[in-house]
Each structure stands twice: as structure tokens, then as C-alpha cells.
Scaffold this motif. Sequence first.
Motif, PDB file in Angstrom:
ATOM      1  N   TYR A  49       6.798   9.765  -5.678  1.00 40.92           N
ATOM      2  CA  TYR A  49       7.250  10.203  -6.994  1.00 40.92           C
ATOM      3  C   TYR A  49       6.701   9.258  -8.043  1.00 40.92           C
ATOM      4  O   TYR A  49       6.812   8.039  -7.913  1.00 40.92           O
ATOM      5  CB  TYR A  49       8.777  10.194  -7.093  1.00 40.92           C
ATOM      6  N   TYR A  50       6.108   9.807  -9.079  1.00 40.19           N
ATOM      7  CA  TYR A  50       5.651   9.014 -10.216  1.00 40.19           C
ATOM      8  C   TYR A  50       5.736   9.927 -11.422  1.00 40.19           C
ATOM      9  O   TYR A  50       4.981  10.902 -11.513  1.00 40.19           O
ATOM     10  CB  TYR A  50       4.202   8.543 -10.000  1.00 40.19           C
ATOM     11  N   TYR A  51       6.684   9.669 -12.320  1.00 35.20           N
ATOM     12  CA  TYR A  51       6.801  10.512 -13.491  1.00 35.20           C
ATOM     13  C   TYR A  51       7.496   9.769 -14.627  1.00 35.20           C
ATOM     14  O   TYR A  51       8.244   8.836 -14.405  1.00 35.20           O
ATOM     15  CB  TYR A  51       7.546  11.825 -13.176  1.00 35.20           C
ATOM     16  N   MET A  52       7.205  10.210 -15.864  1.00 35.30           N
ATOM     17  CA  MET A  52       7.787   9.614 -17.054  1.00 35.30           C
ATOM     18  C   MET A  52       9.005  10.427 -17.473  1.00 35.30           C
ATOM     19  O   MET A  52       8.861  11.612 -17.817  1.00 35.30           O
ATOM     20  CB  MET A  52       6.773   9.596 -18.220  1.00 35.30           C
ATOM     21  N   ASP A  53      10.185   9.814 -17.445  1.00 31.92           N
ATOM     22  CA  ASP A  53      11.392  10.590 -17.729  1.00 31.92           C
ATOM     23  C   ASP A  53      12.019  10.303 -19.091  1.00 31.92           C
ATOM     24  O   ASP A  53      12.861  11.071 -19.545  1.00 31.92           O
ATOM     25  CB  ASP A  53      12.428  10.400 -16.606  1.00 31.92           C
TER      26      ASP A  53
ATOM     27  N   ILE B  39       0.991   5.972 -22.769  1.00 35.53           N
ATOM     28  CA  ILE B  39       0.226   7.212 -22.724  1.00 35.53           C
ATOM     29  C   ILE B  39      -0.276   7.449 -24.158  1.00 35.53           C
ATOM     30  O   ILE B  39       0.404   7.121 -25.119  1.00 35.53           O
ATOM     31  CB  ILE B  39       1.121   8.406 -22.308  1.00 35.53           C
TER      32      ILE B  39
ATOM     33  N   TRP C 249      10.762   9.081 -23.065  1.00 33.49           N
ATOM     34  CA  TRP C 249       9.604   8.785 -23.906  1.00 33.49           C
ATOM     35  C   TRP C 249      10.039   8.251 -25.269  1.00 33.49           C
ATOM     36  O   TRP C 249      11.089   8.620 -25.794  1.00 33.49           O
ATOM     37  CB  TRP C 249       8.787  10.061 -24.147  1.00 33.49           C
ATOM     38  N   GLY C 250       9.185   7.421 -25.857  1.00 29.37           N
ATOM     39  CA  GLY C 250       9.360   7.059 -27.252  1.00 29.37           C
ATOM     40  C   GLY C 250       8.840   8.184 -28.122  1.00 29.37           C
ATOM     41  O   GLY C 250       8.250   9.148 -27.625  1.00 29.37           O
ATOM     42  N   LYS C 251       9.046   8.065 -29.427  1.00 31.15           N
ATOM     43  CA  LYS C 251       8.627   9.124 -30.339  1.00 31.15           C
ATOM     44  C   LYS C 251       7.132   9.070 -30.641  1.00 31.15           C
ATOM     45  O   LYS C 251       6.567  10.034 -31.153  1.00 31.15           O
ATOM     46  CB  LYS C 251       9.421   9.033 -31.645  1.00 31.15           C
TER      47      LYS C 251
ATOM     48  N   TRP D  68      -3.083   9.025 -19.601  1.00 26.83           N
ATOM     49  CA  TRP D  68      -2.300   7.894 -19.097  1.00 26.83           C
ATOM     50  C   TRP D  68      -3.111   6.617 -19.255  1.00 26.83           C
ATOM     51  O   TRP D  68      -4.287   6.572 -18.903  1.00 26.83           O
ATOM     52  CB  TRP D  68      -1.964   8.151 -17.640  1.00 26.83           C
TER      53      TRP D  68
ATOM     54  N   TYR E 274       2.206   6.659 -27.018  1.00 24.26           N
ATOM     55  CA  TYR E 274       3.588   6.776 -26.573  1.00 24.26           C
ATOM     56  C   TYR E 274       3.883   5.719 -25.516  1.00 24.26           C
ATOM     57  O   TYR E 274       3.047   5.437 -24.663  1.00 24.26           O
ATOM     58  CB  TYR E 274       3.834   8.136 -25.929  1.00 24.26           C
TER      59      TYR E 274
ATOM     60  N   LEU F  55      -3.054  14.736 -23.197  1.00 21.64           N
ATOM     61  CA  LEU F  55      -2.465  13.440 -22.883  1.00 21.64           C
ATOM     62  C   LEU F  55      -3.355  12.637 -21.946  1.00 21.64           C
ATOM     63  O   LEU F  55      -3.979  13.190 -21.037  1.00 21.64           O
ATOM     64  CB  LEU F  55      -1.096  13.655 -22.228  1.00 21.64           C
TER      65      LEU F  55
END
Lengths: 110, 126
Positions: B110-114, B39, B116-118, B49, B96, B47
Amino acid sequence: QSVLTQPPSASGTPGQRVTISCSGSNSNIGSKTVNWYQQLPGTAPKLLIYSSNQRPSGVPDRFSGSKSGTSASLAISGLQSEDEADYYCAAWDDSLNGYVFGTGTKVTVL
Amino acid sequence: QLQLQESGPGLVKPSETLSLTCTVSGGSISSSSYYWGWIRQPPGKGLEWIGSIYYSGSTYYNPSLKSRVTISVDTSKNQFSLKLSSVTAADTAVYYCARTYISSSPSYYYYYMDVWGKGTTVTVSS
């Protein structure tokens, strides 16, 4: 140009309830679950709500999500200073065959 | 706990290829039900994707970037990578990487980012 529309800003005093809307269409919110992300200043986004109304472990129950038709909402009850952040809704879109984020809402605690 | 870390050049010249790697630690990139995605966020903007990949190599790409994007996975190194070709100043952003949960049935998707990198900042400039 995002297909999910949010108000650019929202605000409230500590303790108040703030609601953020997210408007989409039948190809995204109308047929898929909605997720919400919180982005504190200078940090990476964090998953706040998934499957429209589920909170990941560790997210305070002050945050709640709902969905009706092609719109979704995020509510923050008992607003706190640490809630000052950008909030994004997101969902899979069947027409685009991709994941879309909302335009984002900046929440200010007065 | 699971951690993701982006790495790569912070400066890329216009028309060249942006290359980033995300290293996953504290868990396996070969976990079922999880895709691994990218992202980005241009300065002062929202943001966007980019796409995601399963450990088997199956991918989803943002249609608006698909012609320029390649996401690959290296399970032996527990890493996945992003290549974005023919970059312009419009590709300047914080990039990210994120773990993406995907699950579906006839009644839900369901599709989600749980996780994350910094994030890592990439500037496109000559």
C-alpha cells in the motif's frame, strides 16, 4: 510521459454510470494496488479509492474501483453534477522505484 | 483533524533553488506507517510525484528528479521541507504536500496519499 494511461475525457448525464480505465504494466498495476484521486476544479486532489477497491470514510458508495491484470477501472454510478472533476489513477512502480500517476481523465456531466 | 499547509516563496529565479516547507497540525509527523511527501502539478497538466520522507529520515525520490531534490524533516517543528535545485521554467507548478500511508507484506503493498495540503503556486521566472 506517464506509465499509466487513461482516456483524456469521459462524460455522462445525471444518473448514468461512467467508467474510467487505467492501463499499466506488470511493474505497477500488475503487481501493486491502485489508488484513485479526484481533483475538483481549483482544489487539491482527494483520495477516492485505495488498495484498488477500498473507499476512505466519507466517500460515497457511488464510487467503486476494480483491477484485473495490468488494468484498473473507476466506476461512478448515479452520476451527479458535483462529480465533474479530474480523476487520476496511481500506483507504485517497481521498475521506476517510484510512485506514478495516470495521465488523468476529465469527467463532464452533460 | 490533521491539516497540512505549504509555505515558501511564490517566485524563484531560473538556476536558483526552490524551497518549500509543509507544516503539519492536528497530528504528529512522527506517526508510524506514514511518510510525508511532495507532489506537483504544472499549469494545465497532470500530477507528478516528487518524493517522500519518514520521520526517521528515510526517503524515496522520483528518479527523474532525484539529482535535484532534497526532502528533509524537522520533527521538533512538525515540519518537512522540499528543496529543488537548478530550477527552470519547467518547474513552475502548484506544489502539494501530503501524508503518505505505506504498508507492505509479501502479499500486498500500500502506498497512497490520504491527506493533502491546499497547494502553493511556484513560478520560475527572472
